[in-house]
Design a protein around this motif. Sequence first.
Motif, PDB file in Angstrom:
ATOM      1  N   GLN A  79      21.075   7.505  62.814  1.00  0.00           N
ATOM      2  CA  GLN A  79      21.841   7.642  63.951  1.00  0.00           C
ATOM      3  C   GLN A  79      21.819   9.343  64.383  1.00  0.00           C
ATOM      4  OE1 GLN A  79      25.910   6.091  63.595  1.00  0.00           O
ATOM      5  NE2 GLN A  79      26.294   7.293  65.264  1.00  0.00           N
ATOM      6  N   GLY A  80      21.905  10.091  63.189  1.00  0.00           N
ATOM      7  CA  GLY A  80      22.101  11.733  63.572  1.00  0.00           C
ATOM      8  C   GLY A  80      20.502  11.983  64.055  1.00  0.00           C
ATOM      9  N   ALA A  81      19.740  11.495  63.334  1.00  0.00           N
ATOM     10  CA  ALA A  81      18.301  11.853  63.776  1.00  0.00           C
ATOM     11  C   ALA A  81      17.855  11.076  65.142  1.00  0.00           C
ATOM     12  CB  ALA A  81      17.370  11.378  62.689  1.00  0.00           C
ATOM     13  N   ARG A  82      18.329  10.072  65.561  1.00  0.00           N
ATOM     14  CA  ARG A  82      17.984   9.515  66.803  1.00  0.00           C
ATOM     15  C   ARG A  82      18.679  10.222  67.829  1.00  0.00           C
ATOM     16  NH1 ARG A  82      14.608   5.821  66.723  1.00  0.00           N
ATOM     17  NH2 ARG A  82      14.411   4.020  65.037  1.00  0.00           N
ATOM     18  N   ASP A  83      19.990  10.818  67.676  1.00  0.00           N
ATOM     19  CA  ASP A  83      20.613  11.402  68.629  1.00  0.00           C
ATOM     20  C   ASP A  83      20.168  12.639  68.857  1.00  0.00           C
ATOM     21  OD1 ASP A  83      22.396   9.625  68.870  1.00  0.00           O
ATOM     22  OD2 ASP A  83      24.295  10.436  67.787  1.00  0.00           O
ATOM     23  N   ALA A  84      19.560  13.567  67.863  1.00  0.00           N
ATOM     24  CA  ALA A  84      18.707  14.777  67.876  1.00  0.00           C
ATOM     25  C   ALA A  84      17.267  14.634  68.764  1.00  0.00           C
ATOM     26  CB  ALA A  84      18.425  15.258  66.531  1.00  0.00           C
ATOM     27  N   ALA A  85      16.859  13.383  68.122  1.00  0.00           N
ATOM     28  CA  ALA A  85      15.462  13.087  68.894  1.00  0.00           C
ATOM     29  C   ALA A  85      15.791  12.943  70.434  1.00  0.00           C
ATOM     30  CB  ALA A  85      14.761  11.680  68.362  1.00  0.00           C
ATOM     31  N   LYS A  86      16.761  12.083  71.028  1.00  0.00           N
ATOM     32  CA  LYS A  86      17.046  11.852  72.305  1.00  0.00           C
ATOM     33  C   LYS A  86      17.221  13.125  72.899  1.00  0.00           C
ATOM     34  CE  LYS A  86      19.914   8.728  74.931  1.00  0.00           C
ATOM     35  NZ  LYS A  86      21.258   7.876  74.927  1.00  0.00           N
ATOM     36  N   PHE A  87      18.147  13.967  72.354  1.00  0.00           N
ATOM     37  CA  PHE A  87      18.508  15.411  72.877  1.00  0.00           C
ATOM     38  C   PHE A  87      17.012  16.202  73.056  1.00  0.00           C
ATOM     39  CE2 PHE A  87      20.164  19.523  72.926  1.00  0.00           C
ATOM     40  CZ  PHE A  87      21.141  19.472  73.812  1.00  0.00           C
ATOM     41  N   HIS A  88      16.417  16.203  72.314  1.00  0.00           N
ATOM     42  CA  HIS A  88      15.071  17.088  72.314  1.00  0.00           C
ATOM     43  C   HIS A  88      14.061  16.429  72.815  1.00  0.00           C
ATOM     44  CE1 HIS A  88      17.214  20.429  70.581  1.00  0.00           C
ATOM     45  NE2 HIS A  88      17.793  19.560  69.343  1.00  0.00           N
ATOM     46  N   ASN A  89      13.779  14.958  73.215  1.00  0.00           N
ATOM     47  CA  ASN A  89      12.875  14.480  73.759  1.00  0.00           C
ATOM     48  C   ASN A  89      11.714  14.364  72.818  1.00  0.00           C
ATOM     49  OD1 ASN A  89      12.034  12.901  75.864  1.00  0.00           O
ATOM     50  ND2 ASN A  89      10.774  14.864  76.698  1.00  0.00           N
ATOM     51  N   VAL A  90      12.270  13.726  71.649  1.00  0.00           N
ATOM     52  CA  VAL A  90      11.120  13.534  70.637  1.00  0.00           C
ATOM     53  C   VAL A  90      11.121  12.028  70.381  1.00  0.00           C
ATOM     54  CG1 VAL A  90      10.997  13.539  67.835  1.00  0.00           C
ATOM     55  CG2 VAL A  90      11.656  15.695  69.267  1.00  0.00           C
ATOM     56  N   TYR A  91       9.951  11.484  70.022  1.00  0.00           N
ATOM     57  CA  TYR A  91       9.854  10.313  69.558  1.00  0.00           C
ATOM     58  C   TYR A  91       9.967  10.003  68.407  1.00  0.00           C
ATOM     59  CZ  TYR A  91       7.568   5.365  68.914  1.00  0.00           C
ATOM     60  OH  TYR A  91       7.593   4.302  68.500  1.00  0.00           O
ATOM     61  N   LEU A  92      10.912   9.348  67.860  1.00  0.00           N
ATOM     62  CA  LEU A  92      11.171   9.123  66.374  1.00  0.00           C
ATOM     63  C   LEU A  92      10.998   7.918  65.693  1.00  0.00           C
ATOM     64  CD1 LEU A  92      12.864  10.808  63.928  1.00  0.00           C
ATOM     65  CD2 LEU A  92      14.554   9.371  64.474  1.00  0.00           C
ATOM     66  N   GLU A  93      10.400   7.685  64.633  1.00  0.00           N
ATOM     67  CA  GLU A  93      10.524   6.325  64.024  1.00  0.00           C
ATOM     68  C   GLU A  93      11.208   6.277  62.856  1.00  0.00           C
ATOM     69  OE1 GLU A  93       6.570   3.970  64.984  1.00  0.00           O
ATOM     70  OE2 GLU A  93       6.049   5.883  64.635  1.00  0.00           O
ATOM     71  N   TYR A  94      11.674   5.352  62.400  1.00  0.00           N
ATOM     72  CA  TYR A  94      12.479   4.975  61.281  1.00  0.00           C
ATOM     73  C   TYR A  94      11.782   3.954  60.447  1.00  0.00           C
ATOM     74  CZ  TYR A  94      16.857   3.936  58.460  1.00  0.00           C
ATOM     75  OH  TYR A  94      17.646   3.795  57.472  1.00  0.00           O
ATOM     76  N   LEU A  95      11.213   4.117  59.578  1.00  0.00           N
ATOM     77  CA  LEU A  95      10.290   3.234  58.572  1.00  0.00           C
ATOM     78  C   LEU A  95      10.355   3.422  57.210  1.00  0.00           C
ATOM     79  CD1 LEU A  95       6.826   3.749  60.658  1.00  0.00           C
ATOM     80  CD2 LEU A  95       8.398   1.877  60.932  1.00  0.00           C
ATOM     81  N   GLY A  96       9.964   2.489  56.532  1.00  0.00           N
ATOM     82  CA  GLY A  96      10.289   2.494  55.199  1.00  0.00           C
ATOM     83  C   GLY A  96      10.595   1.254  54.403  1.00  0.00           C
ATOM     84  N   PRO A  97      11.095   1.306  52.935  1.00  0.00           N
ATOM     85  CA  PRO A  97      11.227   0.146  52.329  1.00  0.00           C
ATOM     86  C   PRO A  97      12.458  -0.591  52.715  1.00  0.00           C
ATOM     87  CG  PRO A  97      11.040   1.953  50.609  1.00  0.00           C
ATOM     88  CD  PRO A  97      11.193   2.423  52.197  1.00  0.00           C
ATOM     89  N   LYS A  98      12.332  -1.910  52.637  1.00  0.00           N
ATOM     90  CA  LYS A  98      13.643  -2.523  53.028  1.00  0.00           C
ATOM     91  C   LYS A  98      14.494  -2.740  51.908  1.00  0.00           C
ATOM     92  CE  LYS A  98      12.470  -6.294  56.271  1.00  0.00           C
ATOM     93  NZ  LYS A  98      11.214  -5.898  56.710  1.00  0.00           N
ATOM     94  N   GLN A  99      13.993  -2.544  50.813  1.00  0.00           N
ATOM     95  CA  GLN A  99      14.864  -2.415  49.590  1.00  0.00           C
ATOM     96  C   GLN A  99      14.153  -1.406  48.764  1.00  0.00           C
ATOM     97  OE1 GLN A  99      15.038  -6.027  47.797  1.00  0.00           O
ATOM     98  NE2 GLN A  99      17.136  -6.575  48.685  1.00  0.00           N
ATOM     99  N   ALA A 100      15.106  -0.334  48.117  1.00  0.00           N
ATOM    100  CA  ALA A 100      14.652   0.764  47.459  1.00  0.00           C
ATOM    101  C   ALA A 100      13.384   0.476  46.472  1.00  0.00           C
ATOM    102  CB  ALA A 100      15.624   1.573  46.565  1.00  0.00           C
ATOM    103  N   ASN A 101      12.243   1.217  47.098  1.00  0.00           N
ATOM    104  CA  ASN A 101      10.909   0.843  46.297  1.00  0.00           C
ATOM    105  C   ASN A 101       9.867   2.191  46.289  1.00  0.00           C
ATOM    106  OD1 ASN A 101       8.030  -0.040  46.231  1.00  0.00           O
ATOM    107  ND2 ASN A 101       8.900  -2.119  45.974  1.00  0.00           N
ATOM    108  N   THR A 102       9.757   2.737  45.395  1.00  0.00           N
ATOM    109  CA  THR A 102       9.109   3.946  45.327  1.00  0.00           C
ATOM    110  C   THR A 102       7.704   3.536  45.952  1.00  0.00           C
ATOM    111  OG1 THR A 102      10.407   4.620  43.566  1.00  0.00           O
ATOM    112  CG2 THR A 102       8.310   5.938  43.884  1.00  0.00           C
ATOM    113  N   ALA A 103       6.927   2.815  45.545  1.00  0.00           N
ATOM    114  CA  ALA A 103       5.609   2.647  45.933  1.00  0.00           C
ATOM    115  C   ALA A 103       5.632   2.171  47.450  1.00  0.00           C
ATOM    116  CB  ALA A 103       4.920   1.342  45.130  1.00  0.00           C
ATOM    117  N   GLU A 104       6.345   1.558  47.900  1.00  0.00           N
ATOM    118  CA  GLU A 104       6.371   1.275  49.285  1.00  0.00           C
ATOM    119  C   GLU A 104       6.637   2.647  50.124  1.00  0.00           C
ATOM    120  OE1 GLU A 104       8.582  -1.726  52.033  1.00  0.00           O
ATOM    121  OE2 GLU A 104       8.283  -2.679  49.734  1.00  0.00           O
TER     122      GLU A 104
END
Length: 347
Positions: A79-104
């Motif tokens: 949420q913090g990152a998205r608010d900053a992205a919106k304010f500064h006109n940045v395209y932000l993606e939030y991607l990663g493991p569904k459950q903690a998983n180092t390989a992923e």
Amino acid sequence: MDYSMRYFRRFLYFSTFLVFIFTSILTLYYGKETFHFETGTVPTQAQGTVPNTHHNNYQHHFVLIPEELDNDYWRLVEQGARDAAKFHNVYLEYLGPKQANTAEHLKTIDMAIAGRVDGIITQGIGEEQFNHLVTKAKEKSIPIVTIDTDAPESERAVYVGTDNYYSGFIAGKAIINDTTGRQHVAIVTGRHDAPHQKLRVQGFMDAIATEKRISVLTVEESNITEIGASEAAHKILKQYPSVTAFYGTSALDGIGIAKVVSNLKAEDNIYIIGFDILSETLEYIENGLIEATVVQFPYQMGYESVERLIQLNEGKELQPLQHTDTKIVHKEDLPLDPATMSGGQQP
Ligand code: BGC
């Protein structure tokens, strides 16, 4: 070696080589498909992406990679990152493991690099492979900001997050101040091999080292899940009936421990200190089941990490350690101010 054996070996080497080439091509291809777009355009919906159609003229394209996508703590970071992205006109993606998983997690970083994004914000991982990826990103002029957990041995540009050793240390000081008499402590930690969890344990150990009446019985793992913390607490209570206190070092550990302790109606005899201030933790502090928690500021981490990446893209030199605040909260500190409650979001 007979002829058929040699032939078989050659066949084996050749097929391994083919599989290697094939997976490298796939990583490159999907990395590009997933992440690459020209600045100023809205990306098409590719595998795993969430296009933000509200902005058409992005200045930058960043990716935020958490330890676990749907974890409440990481949602505050997002949420913090998205608010900053919106304010500064940045395209932000939030991607990663569904459950903690180092390989992923590592694979997602690799794909973001292949997609040539303008910057990556990721939880630091204490593995050689992570350091290699950070170097690879740097060689391609993609700055990396570690968040929540640092990886000081890597070539990351900046760390934004809690001073994890200090946060463990103040947890140790809290149990010294809050208790009297002999204390046998069991620690439930997110993951044994996660650098920030190790620091939170180490800081705690160092704080209580001179306090002879407090000792640690065991350190068990929860795999950062509430159910994992409950299972660990169960096992500990069975194996160590003398336990008088629990210390949970990741956001859901205190909650998982509190559930088990409350089922056994043992709350009067057992002291619990947890981490973070998710709403359930707050309820347990209010009703006295959890005595204290170590607060972090995940929203602020998310917001600041985006701003640091923008500055890095502008070629600014930054101080590598950017610690966000951390403090202990007890029942008497409630109600909390809204900024603390929401992880650092200014009201
Ligand atoms: C930690 C995160 C972790 C989360 C798990 C937090 O205390 O800082 O690294 O992913 O707990 O719930």
